[in-house]
Design an enzyme around this catalytic site. Sequence first.
Site, PDB file in Angstrom:
ATOM      1  CG  HIS A 157      -4.060  -1.530  -1.521  1.00 14.88           C
ATOM      2  ND1 HIS A 157      -5.126  -2.315  -1.902  1.00 14.88           N
ATOM      3  CD2 HIS A 157      -4.515  -0.726  -0.529  1.00 14.88           C
ATOM      4  CE1 HIS A 157      -6.179  -2.012  -1.167  1.00 14.88           C
ATOM      5  NE2 HIS A 157      -5.834  -1.041  -0.325  1.00 14.88           N
TER       6      HIS A 157
ATOM      7  N   GLY B 206      -0.964   1.685   9.951  1.00 15.50           N
ATOM      8  CA  GLY B 206      -0.237   1.325  11.161  1.00 15.50           C
ATOM      9  C   GLY B 206      -1.075   0.784  12.303  1.00 15.50           C
TER      10      GLY B 206
ATOM     11  CG  MET C  93      -8.207   7.498   2.772  1.00 16.64           C
ATOM     12  SD  MET C  93      -7.278   7.611   4.318  1.00 16.64           S
ATOM     13  CE  MET C  93      -6.322   6.092   4.232  1.00 16.64           C
TER      14      MET C  93
ATOM     15  CG  ASP D  79      -6.156  -2.736   3.609  1.00 13.41           C
ATOM     16  OD1 ASP D  79      -5.092  -2.565   4.244  1.00 13.41           O
ATOM     17  OD2 ASP D  79      -6.703  -1.835   2.948  1.00 13.41           O
ATOM     18  N   GLY D  80      -4.769  -4.602   6.462  1.00 14.05           N
ATOM     19  CA  GLY D  80      -4.569  -4.046   7.793  1.00 14.05           C
ATOM     20  C   GLY D  80      -3.769  -4.951   8.714  1.00 14.05           C
TER      21      GLY D  80
ATOM     22  CG  ASP E 166      -5.225   2.401   1.156  1.00 18.82           C
ATOM     23  OD1 ASP E 166      -6.205   1.651   1.011  1.00 18.82           O
ATOM     24  OD2 ASP E 166      -4.141   2.015   1.640  1.00 18.82           O
TER      25      ASP E 166
ATOM     26  CG  MET F  27     -11.106   3.660   2.286  1.00 12.83           C
ATOM     27  SD  MET F  27      -9.729   3.744   3.443  1.00 12.83           S
ATOM     28  CE  MET F  27      -8.359   3.582   2.304  1.00 12.83           C
TER      29      MET F  27
ATOM     30  CB  SER G  73      -0.901   0.014   1.235  1.00 15.54           C
ATOM     31  OG  SER G  73      -1.522   1.277   1.372  1.00 15.54           O
TER      32      SER G  73
ATOM     33  CG  HIS H 144      -9.590   0.519  -0.191  1.00 13.64           C
ATOM     34  ND1 HIS H 144      -9.003   0.333   1.049  1.00 13.64           N
ATOM     35  CD2 HIS H 144     -10.924   0.591   0.037  1.00 13.64           C
ATOM     36  CE1 HIS H 144      -9.949   0.305   1.975  1.00 13.64           C
ATOM     37  NE2 HIS H 144     -11.124   0.464   1.390  1.00 13.64           N
TER      38      HIS H 144
ATOM     39  CG  MET I 234     -11.661  -2.827   5.374  1.00 15.07           C
ATOM     40  SD  MET I 234     -10.160  -2.340   4.493  1.00 15.07           S
ATOM     41  CE  MET I 234      -9.366  -1.267   5.710  1.00 15.07           C
TER      42      MET I 234
END
Length: 232
Positions: free
Chosen positions: A36, A148, A40, A178-179, A38, A71, A11, A69, A140
């Site tokens: 990946h 983190g 947002m 993811d995570g 992200d 969000m 990511s 992804h 998720m």
Amino acid sequence: METQQIKIAPSILSADFRRLEEEVKAVQDAGADMIHCDVMDGTFVPNITFGPFVVEAVKKSVSIPLDVHLMIVNPEKYVASFRDAGADIITVHAEACKDLGTVLTLVRESGAKVGITINPDKPVDLFIDHIDQIDQVMIMSVFAGFSGQKFINGSLTKVKQVYEEVRRLNKTCDIEIDGGINGETAQWAAQSGVNVFVAGNFVFKSDNYAKQITAIRESAQIGQTNLKNLQQ
């Protein structure tokens, strides 16, 4: 259902954006299968990251697929923009869609692979009836919006629910997580049915990307073997 290929998707949320081109090329050279991204919007999640222009820049820097992804609220408004920017897989949050079936159809018609996800406090019931329309389900294992975070073990229950439904339908579908993924949690996830692993800090905050990507892949391979043994 055959065992799905293990794929590692670093990511860029954890990358050094001062050297983004170098960073994505480095993880590609280190064995990453996807990148990946992200996205947002500051509304669906508190933070704001980037839009189609950054995705387009990443696309020009690597040859592996981009796993985008979203969000964001009202994702249907931006599907075309992210596809045009180079998204190969577009993942939307089920809880952000007013009419999920319509949004999934829009992603499919754009030419991108269809991805779906939910936050840890949402049930798979939000999308499971649409599984025939979906190429990749992402569970998720942290809450969307921050990098983190610690791996949420309860997320594996959802992985197993999706995996069993995919098996029941004899459908080809990637299951992504993811995570909090590292050389330990990847094994747990793979043993539950995951084959695509998003990793941010574990890869980009290290001084050896290849070593970390290999650690995830080897851990996942052990998990897949354990899963096969459990099914026999």
